[in-house]
Design a protein around this motif. Structure first.
Motif, PDB file in Angstrom:
ATOM      1  N   LEU A 112       2.686   5.339   1.303  1.00 23.81           N
ATOM      2  CA  LEU A 112       2.102   4.133   1.899  1.00 23.81           C
ATOM      3  C   LEU A 112       2.760   3.851   3.250  1.00 23.81           C
ATOM      4  O   LEU A 112       2.078   3.548   4.232  1.00 23.81           O
ATOM      5  CB  LEU A 112       2.264   2.938   0.958  1.00 23.81           C
ATOM      6  CG  LEU A 112       1.850   1.581   1.510  1.00 23.81           C
ATOM      7  CD1 LEU A 112       0.375   1.562   1.898  1.00 23.81           C
ATOM      8  CD2 LEU A 112       2.145   0.480   0.494  1.00 23.81           C
ATOM      9  N   GLU A 113       4.081   3.961   3.295  1.00 21.40           N
ATOM     10  CA  GLU A 113       4.815   3.712   4.540  1.00 21.40           C
ATOM     11  C   GLU A 113       4.377   4.694   5.632  1.00 21.40           C
ATOM     12  O   GLU A 113       4.162   4.308   6.776  1.00 21.40           O
ATOM     13  CB  GLU A 113       6.315   3.852   4.271  1.00 21.40           C
ATOM     14  CG  GLU A 113       7.187   3.433   5.423  1.00 21.40           C
ATOM     15  CD  GLU A 113       8.659   3.487   5.046  1.00 21.40           C
ATOM     16  OE1 GLU A 113       9.412   4.102   5.821  1.00 21.40           O
ATOM     17  OE2 GLU A 113       9.036   2.927   3.996  1.00 21.40           O
ATOM     18  N   GLU A 164       5.361   4.564  -2.583  1.00 20.41           N
ATOM     19  CA  GLU A 164       5.786   3.672  -1.496  1.00 20.41           C
ATOM     20  C   GLU A 164       6.048   4.460  -0.208  1.00 20.41           C
ATOM     21  O   GLU A 164       5.703   4.017   0.883  1.00 20.41           O
ATOM     22  CB  GLU A 164       7.044   2.885  -1.893  1.00 20.41           C
ATOM     23  CG  GLU A 164       6.807   1.829  -2.955  1.00 20.41           C
ATOM     24  CD  GLU A 164       6.158   0.559  -2.425  1.00 20.41           C
ATOM     25  OE1 GLU A 164       6.089   0.361  -1.205  1.00 20.41           O
ATOM     26  OE2 GLU A 164       5.709  -0.256  -3.263  1.00 20.41           O
ATOM     27  N   TYR A 223      -0.142   3.281  -4.625  1.00 25.73           N
ATOM     28  CA  TYR A 223       1.286   3.433  -4.349  1.00 25.73           C
ATOM     29  C   TYR A 223       2.194   2.962  -5.479  1.00 25.73           C
ATOM     30  O   TYR A 223       3.412   2.949  -5.329  1.00 25.73           O
ATOM     31  CB  TYR A 223       1.640   2.697  -3.056  1.00 25.73           C
ATOM     32  CG  TYR A 223       1.312   1.219  -3.107  1.00 25.73           C
ATOM     33  CD1 TYR A 223       2.288   0.287  -3.447  1.00 25.73           C
ATOM     34  CD2 TYR A 223       0.021   0.763  -2.837  1.00 25.73           C
ATOM     35  CE1 TYR A 223       1.981  -1.061  -3.511  1.00 25.73           C
ATOM     36  CE2 TYR A 223      -0.287  -0.576  -2.905  1.00 25.73           C
ATOM     37  CZ  TYR A 223       0.697  -1.485  -3.234  1.00 25.73           C
ATOM     38  OH  TYR A 223       0.395  -2.817  -3.307  1.00 25.73           O
ATOM     39  N   GLN A 246       0.792   3.798   6.826  1.00 20.16           N
ATOM     40  CA  GLN A 246       0.806   2.562   7.613  1.00 20.16           C
ATOM     41  C   GLN A 246       1.381   2.827   9.010  1.00 20.16           C
ATOM     42  O   GLN A 246       0.801   2.420  10.021  1.00 20.16           O
ATOM     43  CB  GLN A 246       1.626   1.495   6.893  1.00 20.16           C
ATOM     44  CG  GLN A 246       1.482   0.133   7.506  1.00 20.16           C
ATOM     45  CD  GLN A 246       1.752  -0.969   6.490  1.00 20.16           C
ATOM     46  OE1 GLN A 246       1.866  -0.735   5.300  1.00 20.16           O
ATOM     47  NE2 GLN A 246       1.830  -2.164   6.976  1.00 20.16           N
ATOM     48  N   GLN A 301      -7.017  -5.048   1.662  1.00 24.50           N
ATOM     49  CA  GLN A 301      -6.265  -5.099   0.416  1.00 24.50           C
ATOM     50  C   GLN A 301      -6.367  -6.474  -0.229  1.00 24.50           C
ATOM     51  O   GLN A 301      -6.613  -7.474   0.439  1.00 24.50           O
ATOM     52  CB  GLN A 301      -4.799  -4.742   0.647  1.00 24.50           C
ATOM     53  CG  GLN A 301      -4.022  -5.827   1.405  1.00 24.50           C
ATOM     54  CD  GLN A 301      -2.585  -5.457   1.644  1.00 24.50           C
ATOM     55  OE1 GLN A 301      -2.202  -5.191   2.771  1.00 24.50           O
ATOM     56  NE2 GLN A 301      -1.797  -5.440   0.609  1.00 24.50           N
ATOM     57  N   VAL A 304      -4.937   4.161  -0.644  1.00 20.25           N
ATOM     58  CA  VAL A 304      -3.563   4.497  -1.023  1.00 20.25           C
ATOM     59  C   VAL A 304      -3.179   3.778  -2.311  1.00 20.25           C
ATOM     60  O   VAL A 304      -3.075   2.550  -2.349  1.00 20.25           O
ATOM     61  CB  VAL A 304      -2.568   4.130   0.102  1.00 20.25           C
ATOM     62  CG1 VAL A 304      -1.153   4.580  -0.269  1.00 20.25           C
ATOM     63  CG2 VAL A 304      -3.003   4.731   1.437  1.00 20.25           C
ATOM     64  N   THR A 352      -7.226  -2.366   7.828  1.00 16.03           N
ATOM     65  CA  THR A 352      -6.652  -2.316   6.482  1.00 16.03           C
ATOM     66  C   THR A 352      -7.379  -3.344   5.634  1.00 16.03           C
ATOM     67  O   THR A 352      -7.838  -4.369   6.130  1.00 16.03           O
ATOM     68  CB  THR A 352      -5.135  -2.618   6.433  1.00 16.03           C
ATOM     69  OG1 THR A 352      -4.903  -3.932   6.919  1.00 16.03           O
ATOM     70  CG2 THR A 352      -4.339  -1.622   7.234  1.00 16.03           C
ATOM     71  N   ASN A 373       0.145  -3.456  -8.144  1.00 14.52           N
ATOM     72  CA  ASN A 373      -0.024  -2.687  -6.915  1.00 14.52           C
ATOM     73  C   ASN A 373      -1.466  -2.216  -6.673  1.00 14.52           C
ATOM     74  O   ASN A 373      -1.736  -1.012  -6.710  1.00 14.52           O
ATOM     75  CB  ASN A 373       0.892  -1.452  -6.931  1.00 14.52           C
ATOM     76  CG  ASN A 373       2.327  -1.797  -7.208  1.00 14.52           C
ATOM     77  OD1 ASN A 373       2.617  -2.549  -8.118  1.00 14.52           O
ATOM     78  ND2 ASN A 373       3.222  -1.252  -6.442  1.00 14.52           N
TER      79      ASN A 373
END
Length: 187
Positions: free
Chosen positions: A149-150, A146, A140, A153, A170, A138, A168, A177
């Motif tokens: 992404l929300e 965003e 974002y 998630q 990251q 993702v 996940t 970002n």
């Protein structure tokens, strides 16, 4: 050295895909993942690749032709929300990959959206074989990113742990970002 989200996505897919499998590239983009998947499944496998942009299809077709990987790939000039209608009900997949956001070096107003991504995930999960994986990378850092992404998630967090494991991945100390990877594995 730690792998980028993109490189880690390939590691996760290599662990489960074998020759003859059926897989999906939900966002073919410039064709890198499509070609990668085509190499993994070989000439006896199937890659179903989707994108809404003609530029993506052209770039992907060229990459596949240059690498002699066209036999096992079907390119669809349509969004990943159409997976439900494109794949036969009995088609089972070993893996799928999404790179969510926009096509690099193109029109940044053409983006993936939460609604279409949810439709694609809803179509893919029932077709995923046990130990199969859906990887979402993702990106974002753009308008609309965003929200997507929300959605991803929340979608992943609500999958029942009795049937799915979700990872996940990251980098949390980088600017601009950096993408976040989600991996859904069916138990």
């Amino acid at each position: 050295m730690l792998q980028t989200a993109l490189h880690f996505s390939h590691t996760l897919l290599k662990e489960v895909i074998k020759e003859g499998d059926s897989v999906v590239d939900a966002t073919m983009g410039n064709g890198n993942d499509t070609a990668f998947l085509a190499e993994l499944v070989g000439t006896k496998g199937d890659v179903y690749a989707f994108d809404v942009q003609e530029q993506a299809l052209t770039a992907t077709a060229k990459k596949l032709t240059d690498a002699n990987l066209t036999k096992q790939v079907q390119l669809f000039h349509q969004g990943h929300e159409t997976i439900e209608t494109v794949l036969a009900k009995e088609t089972l997949i070993t893996a799928a990959i999404f790179n969510l956001g926009y096509l690099p070096k193109s029109d940044k107003t053409i983006i993936t959206t939460p609604d279409t991504t949810k439709q694609a995930l809803d179509a893919l999960l029932p077709r995923l074989i046990p130990k199969g994986r859906i990887v979402l990378v993702v990106y974002y850092g753009h308008d609309g990113g965003e929200a997507e992404l929300e959605l991803v998630q929340e979608y992943c967090q609500n999958l029942p742990q009795e049937h799915y494991s979700v990872l996940t991945y990251q980098f949390i100390n980088q600017r601009n970002n950096p993408p976040i990877l989600f991996c859904i594995e069916k138990k």
